[in-house]
Design a protein around this motif. Structure first.
Motif, PDB file in Angstrom:
ATOM      1  N   ASN A 143       0.874  -1.232  -0.044  1.00  0.00           N
ATOM      2  CA  ASN A 143      -0.028  -0.122   0.011  1.00  0.00           C
ATOM      3  C   ASN A 143       1.029   1.160   0.230  1.00  0.00           C
ATOM      4  OD1 ASN A 143      -1.355   2.160   1.973  1.00  0.00           O
ATOM      5  ND2 ASN A 143      -2.786   1.222   0.582  1.00  0.00           N
ATOM      6  N   HIS A 145       1.235   5.139   0.607  1.00  0.00           N
ATOM      7  CA  HIS A 145       0.619   6.061   1.239  1.00  0.00           C
ATOM      8  C   HIS A 145       0.616   7.417   0.369  1.00  0.00           C
ATOM      9  CE1 HIS A 145      -0.475   4.960   5.361  1.00  0.00           C
ATOM     10  NE2 HIS A 145       0.148   3.801   4.780  1.00  0.00           N
ATOM     11  N   CYS A 146       1.726   7.402  -0.760  1.00  0.00           N
ATOM     12  CA  CYS A 146       1.539   8.652  -1.537  1.00  0.00           C
ATOM     13  C   CYS A 146       0.057   8.666  -2.398  1.00  0.00           C
ATOM     14  CB  CYS A 146       2.751   8.785  -2.360  1.00  0.00           C
ATOM     15  SG  CYS A 146       2.913   7.095  -3.464  1.00  0.00           S
ATOM     16  N   MET A 147      -0.447   7.480  -2.499  1.00  0.00           N
ATOM     17  CA  MET A 147      -1.763   7.521  -3.263  1.00  0.00           C
ATOM     18  C   MET A 147      -3.272   7.362  -2.091  1.00  0.00           C
ATOM     19  SD  MET A 147      -2.844   4.463  -6.175  1.00  0.00           S
ATOM     20  CE  MET A 147      -4.494   4.275  -6.300  1.00  0.00           C
ATOM     21  N   SER A 148      -2.791   6.827  -1.232  1.00  0.00           N
ATOM     22  CA  SER A 148      -3.840   6.638  -0.106  1.00  0.00           C
ATOM     23  C   SER A 148      -4.130   7.849   0.838  1.00  0.00           C
ATOM     24  CB  SER A 148      -3.783   5.364   0.839  1.00  0.00           C
ATOM     25  OG  SER A 148      -2.683   5.335   1.672  1.00  0.00           O
ATOM     26  N   SER A 149      -3.014   8.556   1.298  1.00  0.00           N
ATOM     27  CA  SER A 149      -2.925   9.447   2.287  1.00  0.00           C
ATOM     28  C   SER A 149      -3.134  10.776   1.422  1.00  0.00           C
ATOM     29  CB  SER A 149      -1.900   9.458   3.248  1.00  0.00           C
ATOM     30  OG  SER A 149      -1.768   8.198   3.838  1.00  0.00           O
ATOM     31  N   ARG A 150      -2.830  10.904   0.115  1.00  0.00           N
ATOM     32  CA  ARG A 150      -2.542  12.346  -0.320  1.00  0.00           C
ATOM     33  C   ARG A 150      -3.283  11.920  -1.982  1.00  0.00           C
ATOM     34  NH1 ARG A 150       0.455  12.268  -4.028  1.00  0.00           N
ATOM     35  NH2 ARG A 150       0.418  14.543  -4.423  1.00  0.00           N
ATOM     36  N   VAL A 152      -4.901  11.245  -4.814  1.00  0.00           N
ATOM     37  CA  VAL A 152      -6.332  10.579  -5.398  1.00  0.00           C
ATOM     38  C   VAL A 152      -6.867  10.113  -4.151  1.00  0.00           C
ATOM     39  CG1 VAL A 152      -5.456  10.407  -7.717  1.00  0.00           C
ATOM     40  CG2 VAL A 152      -5.136   8.555  -5.901  1.00  0.00           C
ATOM     41  N   HIS A 153      -6.298   9.728  -2.912  1.00  0.00           N
ATOM     42  CA  HIS A 153      -6.978   9.274  -1.597  1.00  0.00           C
ATOM     43  C   HIS A 153      -7.581   8.100  -1.890  1.00  0.00           C
ATOM     44  CE1 HIS A 153      -5.999  12.755   0.833  1.00  0.00           C
ATOM     45  NE2 HIS A 153      -6.126  13.706  -0.111  1.00  0.00           N
ATOM     46  N   LYS A 154      -7.129   7.206  -2.556  1.00  0.00           N
ATOM     47  CA  LYS A 154      -7.496   5.893  -2.785  1.00  0.00           C
ATOM     48  C   LYS A 154      -6.961   4.967  -1.921  1.00  0.00           C
ATOM     49  CE  LYS A 154     -10.038   7.129  -6.132  1.00  0.00           C
ATOM     50  NZ  LYS A 154     -11.324   7.845  -5.827  1.00  0.00           N
ATOM     51  N   GLU A 155      -7.957   4.554  -0.740  1.00  0.00           N
ATOM     52  CA  GLU A 155      -7.495   3.442   0.319  1.00  0.00           C
ATOM     53  C   GLU A 155      -7.634   2.051  -0.175  1.00  0.00           C
ATOM     54  OE1 GLU A 155      -8.930   4.503   4.226  1.00  0.00           O
ATOM     55  OE2 GLU A 155      -9.020   6.466   3.548  1.00  0.00           O
TER      56      GLU A 155
END
Length: 185
Positions: A143, A145-150, A152-155
């Motif tokens: 996972n 966090h450059c994608m989930s926490s900022r 596109v915010h995709k968790e």
């Protein structure tokens, strides 16, 4: 070290806080200390990690797999966490290495700034170069966090990368056996 701590104070001021307030006074030193741990892989050498091998294997010649090794890394683009699991396999050629060494090689590369693709290939190529097995297989699911926490915010999105050398690269059945053995379903 003082320059690094001053850089953290600058960042604290830049985000709008006061680095001299009570809760932040020791933050620069703590951040620098955490960076020493986060990026400790730069001080490690794969050759030294993999140099101790064991030849008494009773002619074992099948896959050796260490699966679901947890790791934490940071992407080189945003320095955001990458959290995942890796599975590493190899086919020995007259010697084996202690299994903790495979986890140490993963940590060596995870504790650096890089992309997951680069890390996956570096782990496999490093084991191939230093251990000289008949083949290496690496599978990483993580996972970012450059994608989930900022951004596109995709968790709950995992990125999957693989890298194969030697017999794993050339033999589809062997590659499939590796992938089936690490499947957690």
């Amino acid at each position: 070290r003082e320059q690094a701590e001053e850089a953290i104070r600058t960042l604290i001021r830049w985000i709008g806080d006061d680095p001299s307030r009570e809760g932040l006074i020791e933050t620069p030193a703590r951040v620098v200390k955490s960076y020493e741990e986060f990026y400790s892989g730069y001080k490690k050498d794969a050759k030294l990690i993999l140099e101790k091998t064991f030849k008494d294997t009773s002619d074992y010649s099948d896959q050796i797999i260490l699966k679901n090794i947890g790791f934490q890394s940071h992407c080189e683009h945003h320095m955001a966490p990458i959290i995942g699991k890796a599975s590493i396999g190899y086919i020995p050629d007259n010697c084996v290495v202690g299994i903790s060494k495979l986890a140490r090689i993963l940590d060596m590369y995870a504790k650096r700034l890089q992309t997951q693709e680069t890390m996956t290939a570096d782990i496999a190529n490093s084991i191939q170069l230093n251990l000289k097995p008949l083949g290496v297989a690496v599978f990483i699911s993580a996972n970012h966090h450059c994608m989930s926490s900022r951004g596109v915010h995709k968790e709950h999105v995992d990125m999957i990368t693989t890298h194969f050398t030697g017999k794993f690269k050339d033999n589809f059945d062997l590659k499939e056996r590796f992938l089936n053995s690490i499947d957690n379903k």
